[in-house]
Design an enzyme around this catalytic site. Structure first.
Site, PDB file in Angstrom:
ATOM      1  CG  ASP A   1      20.483  34.500  78.481  1.00 39.62           C
ATOM      2  OD1 ASP A   1      20.667  35.661  78.091  1.00 39.62           O
ATOM      3  OD2 ASP A   1      19.702  34.211  79.419  1.00 39.62           O
TER       4      ASP A   1
ATOM      5  N   GLY B   1      16.045  39.304  83.876  1.00 40.90           N
ATOM      6  CA  GLY B   1      15.649  39.208  85.278  1.00 40.90           C
ATOM      7  C   GLY B   1      14.184  39.539  85.530  1.00 40.90           C
TER       8      GLY B   1
ATOM      9  CB  ILE C   1      10.677  34.389  82.003  1.00 43.21           C
ATOM     10  CG1 ILE C   1       9.835  35.646  81.792  1.00 43.21           C
ATOM     11  CG2 ILE C   1      10.164  33.528  83.141  1.00 43.21           C
ATOM     12  CD1 ILE C   1       9.362  36.346  83.022  1.00 43.21           C
TER      13      ILE C   1
HETATM   14  O1  G3H Z   1      18.809  35.823  81.092  1.00 42.04           O
HETATM   15  C1  G3H Z   1      17.945  35.304  81.821  1.00 42.04           C
HETATM   16  C2  G3H Z   1      16.992  36.148  82.508  1.00 42.04           C
HETATM   17  O2  G3H Z   1      17.478  37.412  82.679  1.00 42.04           O
HETATM   18  C3  G3H Z   1      16.276  35.503  83.616  1.00 42.04           C
HETATM   19  O3  G3H Z   1      16.030  36.245  84.789  1.00 42.04           O
HETATM   20  O4  G3H Z   1      15.667  34.349  86.319  1.00 42.04           O
HETATM   21  O5  G3H Z   1      14.967  36.634  86.957  1.00 42.04           O
HETATM   22  O6  G3H Z   1      13.767  35.411  85.186  1.00 42.04           O
HETATM   23  P1  G3H Z   1      15.062  35.606  85.882  1.00 42.04           P
HETATM   24 ZN    ZN Z   2      19.626  37.599  82.154  1.00 47.64          ZN
END
Ligand code: G3H
Ligand code: ZN
Length: 296
Positions: A80, A216, A238
């Protein structure tokens, strides 16, 4: 075992999304895996550069691979938010199934140039690997924020999305459609929720005709998540909700067992806490709807 690409195609046909959850340790990996197995849905675990530095790039890959093979279960691993080519190559060499090559803070043309090079290099090494590109601004940090950054100017433009996808040849696209990394304190308290621009999701999908990932997503309104999946989102990321559940699970386990020192007696409570969050999200993402035309 189906390939990850096949699993995305099936999700798109069935009108569901695949859940992607970030992990930092064996506790969160166990929780995600158990939740997905209970619901019998494919799942992706993600490790950002910081997360995989902590776990070990090859070590996290070996863990996920061992679960996939031993249980013959579709669990996949994503590198990621990878911000450099050497880091992306390291993950590809270690056997990651997917790389999110994220240079979205660079000017649009430079983002295209670097992402295109990354796609070419990674596919030359590993033709099966999926590469995601990101455009727009969704902020950074899967943490609890005091205030929301102004992301309105960073929303993804559908025409630019089309150009980006055509020129870079990425497999998947991460757009900015009202989503934001992390959660506000008011979201943690349950008083506010992130809202998404569903029309924009639909417009980007119509132009770019590609698999799309919603980053996100922690703290997002449930109906908006369903709407975004219906409009063209195939993977939902998430992280903050997982981290919050991990922390709350650990706090409460330590309070309940103040004298306990055996990790394998304390940590199952943390697994359960994370598992509940992951299971609820997977159930929401798995509600099917009408099939829509496939991406190319
Ligand atoms: O790449 C990871 C996600 O985009 C996580 O986003 O922390 O808002 O769930 P979040
Ligand atoms: Zn992300």
């Amino acid at each position: 075992m189906e390939t990850l690409r096949k699993i995305l195609e099936q999700a798109e046909t069935n009108g569901v999304a695949i859940g992607h959850f970030n992990i930092s340790d064996l506790v969160t990996l166990k929780a995600v895996f158990e939740a997905a197995r209970d619901l019998n849905v494919p799942v992706i675990v993600g490790a950002s550069e910081g997360e995989r530095q902590f776990m070990g790039v090859r070590q996290v890959s070996a863990l996920v691979k061992s679960l996939r093979e031993e249980y013959d279960f579709p669990i996949f691993l994503n590198a990621d938010h990878t911000h450099s080519l050497p880091s992306a190559i390291e993950a590809a060499k270690a056997g990651f199934d997917w790389v999110v090559f994220d240079v979205s803070t660079l000017p649009f043309e430079e983002n295209i140039r670097q992402t295109k090079v990354a796609v070419e290099r990674l596919k030359a090494m590993r033709p099966d690997i999926l590469v995601e590109g990101e455009i727009g601004d969704i902020g950074s940090g899967s943490e609890i924020h005091d205030a929301a950054p102004d992301l309105k100017k960073g929303l993804t433009n559908p025409a630019e999305a089309k150009q980006f996808v055509e020129e870079t040849r990425v497999d998947t696209l991460a757009p900015a459609v009202g989503n934001m990394h992390g959660m506000l304190k008011s979201m943690v308290a349950g008083d506010t929720r992130k809202r998404l621009d569903i029309k924009l999701v639909r417009a980007i999908k119509a132009e770019a005709r590609i698999f799309m990932t919603l980053h996100g997503a922690s703290g997002t309104d449930h109906d908006d998540l369903r709407g975004a999946i219906e409009a063209g989102i195939t993977v939902v990321h998430i992280n903050t909700e997982v981290r919050l559940a991990w922390r709350r699970g650990l706090d409460s386990a330590l309070v309940k067992q103040p004298d306990e020192i055996v990790p394998y007696k304390i940590l199952p409570h943390v697994v359960d806490s994370v598992k509940r969050v992951v299971a609820a999200r997977l159930a929401l993402f798995s509600i099917g709807r009408r099939a829509r035309p496939a991406s190319h």
